[in-house]
Design a protein around this motif. Structure first.
Motif, PDB file in Angstrom:
ATOM      1  N   VAL A   1      -5.200  -7.480   2.140  1.00  0.00           N
ATOM      2  CA  VAL A   1      -4.655  -6.302   1.487  1.00  0.00           C
ATOM      3  C   VAL A   1      -5.094  -5.074   2.279  1.00  0.00           C
ATOM      4  CG1 VAL A   1      -6.579  -6.071  -0.134  1.00  0.00           C
ATOM      5  CG2 VAL A   1      -4.359  -5.154  -0.748  1.00  0.00           C
ATOM      6  N   VAL A   2      -4.179  -4.114   2.401  1.00  0.00           N
ATOM      7  CA  VAL A   2      -4.457  -2.865   3.098  1.00  0.00           C
ATOM      8  C   VAL A   2      -3.922  -1.713   2.258  1.00  0.00           C
ATOM      9  CG1 VAL A   2      -4.435  -3.888   5.411  1.00  0.00           C
ATOM     10  CG2 VAL A   2      -2.308  -2.998   4.441  1.00  0.00           C
ATOM     11  N   ASP A   3      -4.391  -0.501   2.562  1.00  0.00           N
ATOM     12  CA  ASP A   3      -3.845   0.681   1.909  1.00  0.00           C
ATOM     13  C   ASP A   3      -2.422   0.897   2.391  1.00  0.00           C
ATOM     14  OD1 ASP A   3      -6.208   1.224   0.542  1.00  0.00           O
ATOM     15  OD2 ASP A   3      -6.988   2.485   2.156  1.00  0.00           O
ATOM     16  N   GLY A   4      -1.582   1.388   1.509  1.00  0.00           N
ATOM     17  CA  GLY A   4      -0.200   1.678   1.864  1.00  0.00           C
ATOM     18  C   GLY A   4       0.750   1.186   0.800  1.00  0.00           C
ATOM     19  N   ARG A   5       1.940   1.684   0.849  1.00  0.00           N
ATOM     20  CA  ARG A   5       2.959   1.328  -0.135  1.00  0.00           C
ATOM     21  C   ARG A   5       3.538  -0.035   0.192  1.00  0.00           C
ATOM     22  NH1 ARG A   5       5.480   1.572  -4.528  1.00  0.00           N
ATOM     23  NH2 ARG A   5       7.655   2.137  -4.737  1.00  0.00           N
ATOM     24  N   GLY A   6       3.465  -0.943  -0.779  1.00  0.00           N
ATOM     25  CA  GLY A   6       4.063  -2.261  -0.630  1.00  0.00           C
ATOM     26  C   GLY A   6       5.507  -2.250  -1.069  1.00  0.00           C
ATOM     27  N   SER A   7       6.045  -3.420  -1.231  1.00  0.00           N
ATOM     28  CA  SER A   7       7.421  -3.575  -1.670  1.00  0.00           C
ATOM     29  C   SER A   7       7.567  -3.151  -3.121  1.00  0.00           C
ATOM     30  CB  SER A   7       7.829  -5.037  -1.538  1.00  0.00           C
ATOM     31  OG  SER A   7       8.969  -5.289  -2.323  1.00  0.00           O
ATOM     32  N   GLY A   8       8.716  -2.617  -3.454  1.00  0.00           N
ATOM     33  CA  GLY A   8       9.000  -2.272  -4.836  1.00  0.00           C
ATOM     34  C   GLY A   8       9.104  -3.489  -5.724  1.00  0.00           C
ATOM     35  N   PHE A   9       9.257  -4.680  -5.149  1.00  0.00           N
ATOM     36  CA  PHE A   9       9.389  -5.903  -5.932  1.00  0.00           C
ATOM     37  C   PHE A   9       8.061  -6.604  -6.169  1.00  0.00           C
ATOM     38  CE2 PHE A   9      13.491  -5.599  -3.621  1.00  0.00           C
ATOM     39  CZ  PHE A   9      14.289  -5.336  -4.717  1.00  0.00           C
ATOM     40  N   SER A  10       7.047  -6.282  -5.392  1.00  0.00           N
ATOM     41  CA  SER A  10       5.761  -6.954  -5.487  1.00  0.00           C
ATOM     42  C   SER A  10       4.842  -6.161  -6.422  1.00  0.00           C
ATOM     43  CB  SER A  10       5.139  -7.078  -4.092  1.00  0.00           C
ATOM     44  OG  SER A  10       4.073  -7.983  -4.071  1.00  0.00           O
ATOM     45  N   VAL A  11       4.073  -6.861  -7.269  1.00  0.00           N
ATOM     46  CA  VAL A  11       3.331  -6.183  -8.342  1.00  0.00           C
ATOM     47  C   VAL A  11       2.242  -5.229  -7.862  1.00  0.00           C
ATOM     48  CG1 VAL A  11       3.810  -7.928 -10.103  1.00  0.00           C
ATOM     49  CG2 VAL A  11       1.752  -8.122  -8.704  1.00  0.00           C
ATOM     50  N   GLU A  12       1.823  -5.323  -6.607  1.00  0.00           N
ATOM     51  CA  GLU A  12       0.775  -4.410  -6.130  1.00  0.00           C
ATOM     52  C   GLU A  12       1.332  -3.053  -5.692  1.00  0.00           C
ATOM     53  OE1 GLU A  12       2.151  -5.939  -2.169  1.00  0.00           O
ATOM     54  OE2 GLU A  12       2.058  -6.696  -4.194  1.00  0.00           O
ATOM     55  N   ALA A  13       2.651  -2.901  -5.612  1.00  0.00           N
ATOM     56  CA  ALA A  13       3.270  -1.677  -5.098  1.00  0.00           C
ATOM     57  C   ALA A  13       2.746  -0.394  -5.754  1.00  0.00           C
ATOM     58  CB  ALA A  13       4.787  -1.763  -5.219  1.00  0.00           C
ATOM     59  N   PRO A  14       2.622  -0.321  -7.071  1.00  0.00           N
ATOM     60  CA  PRO A  14       2.144   0.926  -7.686  1.00  0.00           C
ATOM     61  C   PRO A  14       0.663   1.220  -7.444  1.00  0.00           C
ATOM     62  CG  PRO A  14       3.314  -0.438  -9.294  1.00  0.00           C
ATOM     63  CD  PRO A  14       3.104  -1.270  -8.077  1.00  0.00           C
ATOM     64  N   GLU A  15      -0.077   0.279  -6.884  1.00  0.00           N
ATOM     65  CA  GLU A  15      -1.519   0.432  -6.697  1.00  0.00           C
ATOM     66  C   GLU A  15      -1.888   1.198  -5.427  1.00  0.00           C
ATOM     67  OE1 GLU A  15      -3.393  -0.671  -9.226  1.00  0.00           O
ATOM     68  OE2 GLU A  15      -1.508  -1.358 -10.109  1.00  0.00           O
ATOM     69  N   GLY A  16      -0.896   1.514  -4.579  1.00  0.00           N
ATOM     70  CA  GLY A  16      -1.208   2.154  -3.306  1.00  0.00           C
ATOM     71  C   GLY A  16      -1.794   1.167  -2.307  1.00  0.00           C
ATOM     72  N   LYS A  17      -1.569  -0.102  -2.551  1.00  0.00           N
ATOM     73  CA  LYS A  17      -2.033  -1.194  -1.689  1.00  0.00           C
ATOM     74  C   LYS A  17      -0.837  -2.085  -1.385  1.00  0.00           C
ATOM     75  CE  LYS A  17      -6.562  -0.474  -2.443  1.00  0.00           C
ATOM     76  NZ  LYS A  17      -7.434  -0.062  -1.391  1.00  0.00           N
ATOM     77  N   ARG A  18      -1.001  -2.893  -0.337  1.00  0.00           N
ATOM     78  CA  ARG A  18       0.035  -3.892  -0.069  1.00  0.00           C
ATOM     79  C   ARG A  18      -0.601  -5.133   0.523  1.00  0.00           C
ATOM     80  NH1 ARG A  18       2.240  -4.233   5.185  1.00  0.00           N
ATOM     81  NH2 ARG A  18       1.305  -2.735   6.601  1.00  0.00           N
ATOM     82  N   PHE A  19      -0.063  -6.265   0.121  1.00  0.00           N
ATOM     83  CA  PHE A  19      -0.502  -7.532   0.694  1.00  0.00           C
ATOM     84  C   PHE A  19       0.157  -7.703   2.049  1.00  0.00           C
ATOM     85  CE2 PHE A  19      -0.985  -8.578  -3.885  1.00  0.00           C
ATOM     86  CZ  PHE A  19      -2.342  -8.869  -3.872  1.00  0.00           C
TER      87      PHE A  19
END
Length: 161
Positions: A129-147
């Protein structure tokens, strides 16, 4: 990059894990589990999100014959202490069949499209996981993180499904 948890082996004839989680990915998954309930990963390699691993509430992404179950993580419920990937927890190929495990832990499946697996079959995948905007479909997107996937070429013969 340190691997914190290896997935249980799920492919017939194999005796090695194909996918792992880093400690930061594991921590984020625990938090997401508290908010969203049971989870699953699917790695599609599709056009919209490239090769980002997508994390969904279990059952929201339908899997089937066109998908390969690469591993099942047995995750403990706490923020510290890791449970290892055992031999159990195999799915019947249905839709995100994950849930609570004995002792307060839970299972998380990692799926990949069969077509994508044909390209990645000689790699070991580590979900980080890293900082940054993930996909709008993946549940981590609103967290400011992305897998994301970090891959390492395996140096032994690998059978395919």
């Amino acid at each position: 990059m340190s691997q914190a948890l290896e997935a249980a082996v799920t492919l017939p004839g194999e005796d090695f894990s194909r996918v792992a989680l880093t400690a930061p990915a594991l921590d984020l998954l625990r938090e997401l589990r508290r908010r969203h309930g049971p989870l699953m990963f699917h790695q599609s390699g599709g056009c919209c999100d490239g090769s980002s691993p997508m994390c969904y509430p279990a059952g929201e992404f339908n899997t089937g014959d066109s998908d390969v179950l690469l591993g099942v993580f047995e995750i403990d419920g706490g923020a510290s202490g890791l449970s290892g990937g055992g031999a159990g927890g195999l799915s019947d190929g249905g839709s995100g069949g994950v849930g609570d495990a004995p002792g307060g832990g839970w299972s998380l499946e990692f799926w990949m499209s069969r077509e994508q697996f044909s390209y990645w079959s000689h790699t070991h995948l580590t979900v980080d996981v890293v900082d940054g905007r993930g996909s709008g479909f993946s549940v981590e997107a609103p967290e400011g993180k992305r897998f994301l996937i970090r891959s390492k070429l395996m140096d032994w013969p690998v059978p395919g499904p």
